[in-house]
Design an enzyme around this catalytic site. Structure first.
Site: not given
Lengths: 512, 317, 288
Positions: B154, B217, B253
Site C-alpha cells: 500500500d 485506495k 479500497k
C-alpha cells in the site's frame, strides 16, 4: 406484487488489459449485475395506516356526504385494488363550499391577526411532519409513486411550504415593495394527480397566508392525501370554512372555477385544460394563475460533469415516472458527447428498479392510470413509427397495475411527436446540437417554457444559456430541485403566475 | 512502445512522441454537490434479512484488518492475524478476512502468524504516511517490504507533487513503485483528504491507474477526512471508465472512517451500482479498517440470533 | 402645409396596407391641419406586419443594458418636452380644454422621466436570492416577455398612450399598440417624438384604426406574449380575453374607471412594469 427485479446478465468483453488502440466509448464493456448481491424486497410497513373506506367532502369544517350521494372509486395504480370510495361533489356541494369559504373569510380569516394566521399554518406544517409516514404511504398507494420519493420529497416539501408561508403571514407589508395589499377572498384551487399533497400545499399555504380562504379540488384519482390534509386542518382547529375540500372530476373543478363567489382560480394541470379555464374565466375579473405542461430541454455540453449529468438526466425524466410537468423530457446533448452520454445513460438506466411503490428500493413506480399508460404507449409507438431508436430497460413488470419501463429514444428529429408533445411518462427523447446557439434554438423551439437544465463546467456559458432559455426555471448542473423559497412557474404555454418565494404571494393579493 | 510510456504522454510532459491512448474524451469535471447527492442517495438502499447477511459476510472477506501505529508490537499483530484468519470463532463458514495491513517491520510476524492460511499480508511503504522522502528511499522501503514477505504493497502518492501540478512525477513514482513491487499487488493511496477537491481525486485516480495501480485506495487513515462515500464514488467512476475503455479491472479500497456495518453496506451498494456485481469480490474491493470487523460481526450475530449484541462479546484484537 | 398622418411600424411611418382610412375631425386652430384629416385604418395584416417588426426588435431591445434603456427613455422625455407646444395644440385640436391639455402634456413628460429612471431599478425590487434548503445558490430574476399588445385608452389620448406603453418598454418588452380612436392624430404626433428620440425602430409600433377590428388578431397571435387592454368596450375586453386563452397569453384588463385615474399617481408604478415581466428562477450547486 412488484418489487421483483430480473437479474440482468450482461455480456462482457474481456479484452486484454492496457488497451493499445484508442477505444471509443461506444465500444465499451458492459457492467454486470448478476446477483452477487441482490436487494430483497424491502416493503414499507403499512399496518399502522388505515384508509377509511368511504371519504366524504370537507365543507365548513365538517365531513359531509355529497348531496347527490354519488361516490367513485379511488384505486391503487400498482395493484388496481380499490382503496376507498370518494365523494363526487356536484354544483350544489361546490356552492356550499364556496359559501362556507366566503363566510369564513368575512367572519374569521380576514379579521384574524396576521400573526394568528401564521400560527395556524405553522401548526399545519408541524402536523404534516408528525404524520409524514402515513402521508407518504397513502401518497404512494394512491398515486403509485415510489415511497422513497413521497417520503423524501413530496411530504417534507409539503410541510416546508406551510412552514415557509406561515412566516409570510405577518410580513406581507414588506413583501410588495411598499405597495398596499389586501386578500382576494375565496380562492378556488384545482390540483393535479402527480403530486397530490405537494400541490395542495403549494396552493393552500400561500392562499391562507395572504388571508384568503380556499376551496380545494383534488384530482379525481388522487384525493386521499388532500383529504388527510383536511383532517390536519381540522385537527389544527382552523376556523370552519377556511379550507374546504371538494372531491370529484372535471365537472367539479369547472363548477369551482365558475362559481361567482370565487375571486381567484389557481390551476395546475394540462395546457389543454388550462386554456379552457382561461377561456371560461374571461370577463369575470377573477384572478387566474396557471401552471401547465412542459417539454423541458435538459442540455448537456461535452464539458459537463458527465456522471452527475447522467444522474440529473435520470432524475429529470424518471422521477415520479416522468409524471412531472417540468420533466427534462428532451435531452439535448452536444454531438461530440452523444455516444458517451447515451452509453452511460443506458448503463445507469439498467440499474433502475421498477416495481412496488411501497418498496423502499423502488426507483420507478406505477404509471398513474390506465388512460395515462395508453397515452404513453401511443406516443412511444409513434416514436418508433417516426423512425427513432427505442431503448427500454428490460425488467420484469408486475402483472397487476399499470407499468411502463424507463425508455429512451435516440435519433429523434426535432419535428417528431415525441420531441414536441408532452408524454408525461418515463420516456426520454435524445437530440443533438452542435453549438450553444443551436442548443438554445432547439430548447426554445416549443410552445412550452416551464423549465430547462444546463450541464457545463463553464460558468460563463451556463449564464449565457440561462439568460437565453425561455423557461421559468433553469437548473444549472442540477435538475428537479424544488423549494418553497424559490418561485416556480412557466413561460409561454406552460402557464403564468409563480408559486413559491416572495413572487408567489402576488397571486393571492390585490395590490394597490 | 510500452503501455507506461504511452500512458504517460496523456499528461503532456513526455518528450517522446507517442500516439495518445485517449480512453476518455476528456477527464470529466466532477460536481461536488451532484456526486455527494448520488452517494447519499445510495445510502437509502434497504438491505434486509438474507441480502443483509450476504452483504455482511462479503464485507468480512473484503476486509484488510489494519494496525498502523507506532506502538504496534508482534503480540498485537499476532492477535490481529488470528482474528483475520478466524473472524468469528463460532462460525467457520464465514471464511476469513482478505488481508492484514501492517508496517514493514511487522510483515514477518504477520507472515508467520498467517502461515497456512490464504490471508494476505499487506504492508504500507513509500515513506508512509506522508510520502515526503526521496524516491530511492521510498523504493527501498517497497523492496524491503516485499523481501520481508509482503503480498501487497500500500503505497502513498506524493500529494505535494500532485498539488503542485507535477503529474509526471506522481506518475513516475507510482510506475517505479510498481516495478519495485516485483509481482506484489500494488494499492495506491491517494490520501484524498489532502487533495482538496474531487477533480483532483479524479485526476490522481487516472494517473495511478495509468501508472499501473492494481488498486486505488482513498486514505492512509492518518488524515481526516478519510474514506467518504462520495470520494469513493469518484474513484469508482474512474475505475468504471477505465474498464469500459480498456477492459482493465482496477480494484478499490476505501480506508479510514468505515466503522459500522451500515456504512459497509452503503459502500457495497456504491460498488454494485457503479461497477456492477463483478467488483463485489475481495479481488477487486477491500475495506481498510480496524473497528469495522467487530461491528459487522455483531450485526451478523444479531441477524443469526435475533438478539441485539453487546460490544464486550467480541474480542478486540 | 397639411401633414399626412401615418401609422408607426418598425420605425417608419406607413399607410395601412388596406388603403383604408378614417376621417378625424377637429378644430384647426393653432394648426396648419385642415378641419378633416385622413388617418390610416389599420387592418389585420397591418397588425401582422407590426408584430413582425416588433419581433425583430425584441431581442436587441431586451439585450441592451437597463442603463441604456433608461437613457433612451429619458431622451424621449426630452423630445416630448421640446415638442410640448405641438402636443398641447394637438390635444386642444381634439377638443381637450387648453388648461387640461397643458397639464396632460406635463404629466406625460413626467411619466416618461419616471419610467426612464425605473429601467434599472425594478429588477432589484422584484428579483430575489432564494434561501433554498440545500447546497444550491438560487435566485429569481425578471425578464421581459417579448411582444406585448397594447390597446391604449381612448382618453386621455396622450397620457393614456404614454402610461400604457412606457412601463411595457421600460421592462424591456417591445409592443404593438392600437391607439385610441378618439384622437389618433396626437398618437401619431407622439410617434414622431419616438422617431426623433433614440428608441430603436420596432420597439414601439403604433397602429391607428378600430381596436375592435385589430385587437382580436393581436390577442390570438401566437407571437404576442401578453395583452394590455384598456378599453371602455366591455364586450371587446371579454372577447379579447377569450381570444388570448388560445395561447395562454398574459392579459391585463383595466376597468372603465382606470383611465380616469391615470393622471394621478395611481396611473404609474412598479405594478405596471411587473405585469409584463416573467420571473425566471435559476439554481446552481455550490461546491468545489
Amino acid at each position: 406484487m412488484g418489487g421483483e427485479i430480473t437479474k440482468r446478465k450482461r455480456s462482457q468483453d474481456l479484452a486484454a488489459p492496457g488497451g493499445t488502440s484508442p477505444a471509443s466509448p461506444e465500444r465499451g464493456r458492459n457492467l454486470e449485475t448478476n446477483g452477487v448481491l441482490e436487494y430483497a424486497p424491502a416493503p414499507e410497513a403499512i399496518d399502522h395506516v388505515r384508509i377509511a373506506p368511504r371519504q366524504d367532502l370537507f365543507i365548513a369544517g365538517t365531513w359531509r356526504e355529497p348531496r347527490a350521494g354519488k361516490y367513485t372509486a379511488a384505486i391503487s395504480p400498482s395493484t388496481e385494488e380499490q382503496l376507498a370510495e370518494i365523494a363526487e361533489a356536484d354544483e350544489r356541494d361546490v356552492d356550499d363550499a364556496v359559501r362556507a369559504a366566503q363566510r369564513a373569510h368575512e367572519k374569521y380569516w380576514s379579521k384574524s391577526r396576521p400573526a394568528e394566521r401564521a400560527k395556524y399554518l405553522f401548526r399545519v406544517a408541524r402536523a404534516i411532519q408528525e404524520k409524514a409516514r402515513e402521508l407518504a404511504i397513502v401518497e404512494s398507494m394512491n398515486g403509485g409513486k415510489p415511497i422513497k420519493e413521497s417520503r423524501d420529497v413530496d411530504v417534507p416539501l409539503a410541510a416546508a411550504h406551510f412552514f415557509y408561508h406561515a412566516g409570510w403571514a405577518d410580513k406581507l407589508d414588506l413583501a410588495f415593495a411598499g405597495r398596499a395589499w389586501r386578500p382576494l377572498g375565496v380562492a378556488g384551487q384545482i390540483i393535479p394527480w402527480n403530486f397530490p399533497l405537494l400541490m395542495a400545499a403549494w396552493k393552500v399555504a400561500p392562499a391562507l397566508a395572504c388571508g384568503n380562504t380556499v376551496v380545494l379540488k383534488p384530482a379525481e384519482t388522487t384525493p386521499l392525501t388532500a383529504l388527510l390534509l383536511a383532517r390536519i386542518v381540522e385537527e389544527a382547529e382552523l376556523p370552519p370554512g377556511v379550507v374546504n375540500v371538494v372531491t370529484g372530476a372535471g365537472a367539479t373543478g369547472a363548477a369551482v372555477a365558475a362559481h361567482p363567489g370565487v375571486r381567484k382560480v389557481a390551476f395546475t394541470g394540462s395546457t389543454e385544460v388550462g386554456k379552457r379555464l382561461q377561456h371560461a374565466v374571461a370577463g369575470t375579473k377573477k384572478r387566474l394563475t396557471l401552471e401547465l405542461g412542459g417539454k423541458a430541454a435538459n442540455i448537456v455540453f461535452a464539458d459537463a460533469p458527465v456522471d452527475q449529468a447522467i444522474e440529473g438526466i435520470v432524475n429529470g425524466i424518471y422521477f415520479n415516472q416522468g409524471h412531472v410537468c417540468c420533466a427534462g423530457s428532451r435531452l439535448l446533448v452536444e454531438e461530440s458527447a452523444h455516444d458517451l452520454v447515451v452509453r452511460k445513460l443506458k448503463d445507469r438506466m439498467a440499474l433502475l428498479r421498477v416495481g412496488d411503490p411501497l418498496d423502499k428500493n423502488t426507483d420507478v413506480g406505477a404509471i398513474h392510470s390506465l388512460p395515462q399508460l395508453r397515452k404513453i404507449e401511443e406516443l412511444v409507438a409513434s416514436g418508433e413509427k417516426e423512425g427513432a431508436d427505442r431503448f427500454s430497460v428490460s425488467c420484469a413488470l408486475p402483472r397487476a397495475g399499470y407499468w411502463f419501463p424507463p425508455t429512451l429514444f435516440t435519433g429523434v428529429a426535432q419535428s417528431t411527436r415525441i420531441a414536441r408533445e408532452e408524454i408525461f411518462g418515463p420516456v426520454l427523447s435524445v437530440l443533438t446540437f452542435r453549438t450553444p446557439e443551436e442548443a438554445v434554438e432547439k430548447a426554445n423551439g416549443t410552445m412550452y417554457g416551464l423549465s430547462a437544465g444546463v450541464w457545463t463546467d463553464k460558468g460563463a456559458k451556463l449564464f449565457w444559456m440561462a439568460q437565453r432559455l425561455k423557461a421559468g426555471v433553469v437548473w444549472g448542473n442540477t435538475y428537479n430541485k424544488f423549494d418553497p423559497a424559490a418561485a416556480f412557474g412557466g413561460y409561454k404555454e406552460s402557464g403564468f403566475g409563480r408559486e413559491g418565494g416572495r413572487q408567489g404571494l402576488s397571486a393571492y393579493v390585490e395590490l394597490s | 512502445m510500452t503501455t507506461r510510456e504511452s500512458s504517460l504522454s496523456r499528461y503532456g510532459s513526455s518528450t517522446r512522441a507517442a500516439p495518445v491512448p485517449i480512453f476518455y474524451p476528456a477527464r470529466p469535471p466532477v460536481d461536488q454537490v451532484g456526486v455527494e447527492e448520488r452517494a447519499a442517495s445510495l445510502a437509502k438502499r434497504s438491505l434486509k434479512k438474507a441480502s443483509k447477511v450476504a452483504a455482511l459476510r462479503l464485507a468480512v472477506r473484503m476486509m484488510d484488518l489494519t494496525t498502523l501505529e507506532g506502538k504496534d508490537t508482534p503480540g498485537k499483530v499476532r492477535a490481529l492475524s488470528r482474528k483475520a484468519a478466524a473472524p468469528l470463532a463460532t462460525d467457520a463458514t464465514l471464511g476469513f478476512c482478505a488481508a492484514i495491513c501492517v508496517y514493514p517491520n511487522l510483515v514477518p510476524v504477520a507472515k508467520r502468524a498467517l502461515a497456512g492460511t490464504t490471508v494476505k499480508v499487506a504492508s504500507v511503504a513509500t515513506a508512509f504516511p506522508s510520502g515526503q522522502s526521496p524516491l530511492d528511499v521510498k523504493l527501498a522501503d517497497v523492496r524491503r517490504a516485499v523481501e520481508l514477505g509482503a503480498d501487497e504493497i500500500d503505497m502513498v502518492i506524493d500529494r505535494g507533487a500532485m498539488l503542485a501540478g507535477e503529474y509526471t512525477r506522481v506518475f513516475e513514482e507510482i510506475a517505479a513503485t510498481k516495478e519495485a513491487c516485483a509481482g506484489a499487488h500494488l494499492k495506491v493511496i491517494l490520501e484524498t483528504g489532502e487533495l482538496g477537491a474531487y477533480d483532483v481525486v479524479r485526476r490522481a485516480s487516472e494517473i495511478a491507474i495509468a501508472a499501473g495501480a492494481d488498486f486505488i485506495k482513498t486514505s492512509t487513515g492518518k488524515i481526516s477526512p478519510a474514506a467518504t462515500p462520495a470520494v469513493t464514488l469518484v474513484m469508482l467512476e474512474a475505475i468504471r471508465d477505465t474498464y469500459v475503455a480498456t477492459g482493465r479491472r482496477i480494484g478499490m479500497k476505501p480506508a479510514g472512517g468505515v466503522r459500522t456495518a451500515k456504512q459497509a453496506i452503503h459502500y457495497l451498494v456504491l460498488v454494485k451500482e457503479t461497477l456492477g456485481d463483478a467488483w463485489l469480490t475481495p479481488e477487486l474491493f477491500r475495506f481498510g479498517a480496524s473497528a469495522l470487523l467487530n461491528d459487522v460481526l455483531m450485526q451478523l450475530e444479531k441477524e443469526r440470533t435475533g438478539v441485539y449484541q453487546a460490544a464486550e462479546d467480541f474480542s478486540k484484537d | 402645409m397639411a401633414k399626412a398622418y401615418k401609422m408607426f411600424v418598425g420605425g417608419s411611418f406607413v399607410r395601412s396596407e388596406s388603403g383604408r382610412y378614417v376621417q378625424v375631425r377637429g378644430s384647426p386652430a393653432e394648426s396648419a391641419d385642415p378641419q378633416v384629416v385622413n388617418v390610416p385604418r389599420g387592418s389585420r395584416k397591418d397588425a401582422r406586419d407590426a408584430v413582425v417588426a416588433a419581433r425583430a426588435a425584441a431581442d436587441g431591445w431586451a439585450a441592451r443594458t437597463a442603463y441604456n434603456r433608461g437613457q433612451i427613455l429619458y431622451r424621449l422625455a426630452e423630445v416630448m418636452e421640446s415638442r410640448a407646444g405641438e402636443l398641447r395644440a394637438s390635444l386642444v385640436r381634439a377638443g381637450v380644454p387648453t388648461r387640461d391639455a397643458s397639464r396632460e402634456v406635463d404629466v406625460a413628460v413626467d411619466r416618461a422621466v419616471y419610467y426612464a429612471g425605473f429601467c434599472d431599478k425594478f429588477q432589484a425590487l422584484l428579483a430575489s436570492h432564494n434561501p433554498v434548503s440545500g447546497p444550491h445558490f438560487g435566485f429569481s430574476l425578471v425578464e421581459p416577455m417579448g411582444v406585448v399588445a397594447v390597446v391604449a385608452p381612448a382618453r386621455p389620448a396622450l397620457l393614456g398612450l404614454v402610461s400604457a406603453v412606457l412601463p411595457v418598454v421600460a421592462g424591456g418588452n417591445v409592443c404593438v399598440v392600437v391607439a385610441g380612436a378618439d384622437d389618433p392624430r396626437t398618437a401619431v404626433l407622439w410617434c414622431e417624438c419616438l422617431a426623433t428620440s433614440d428608441v430603436p425602430g420596432g420597439v414601439v409600433n403604433v397602429l391607428t384604426g378600430e381596436a375592435a377590428e385589430i385587437a382580436p388578431h393581436l390577442a390570438k397571435h401566437r407571437e404576442v406574449a401578453a395583452l394590455d387592454a384598456w378599453s371602455a368596450d366591455r364586450a371587446l375586453l371579454v372577447a379579447l380575453e377569450r381570444d388570448a386563452s388560445g395561447s395562454v397569453k398574459r392579459v391585463r384588463t383595466h376597468d372603465e374607471t382606470a383611465a380616469s385615474r391615470i393622471a394621478s399617481d395611481a396611473g404609474q408604478g412598479l405594478g405596471f412594469i411587473e405585469t409584463f415581466l416573467e420571473t425566471k428562477t435559476v439554481w446552481h450547486p455550490v461546491g468545489t
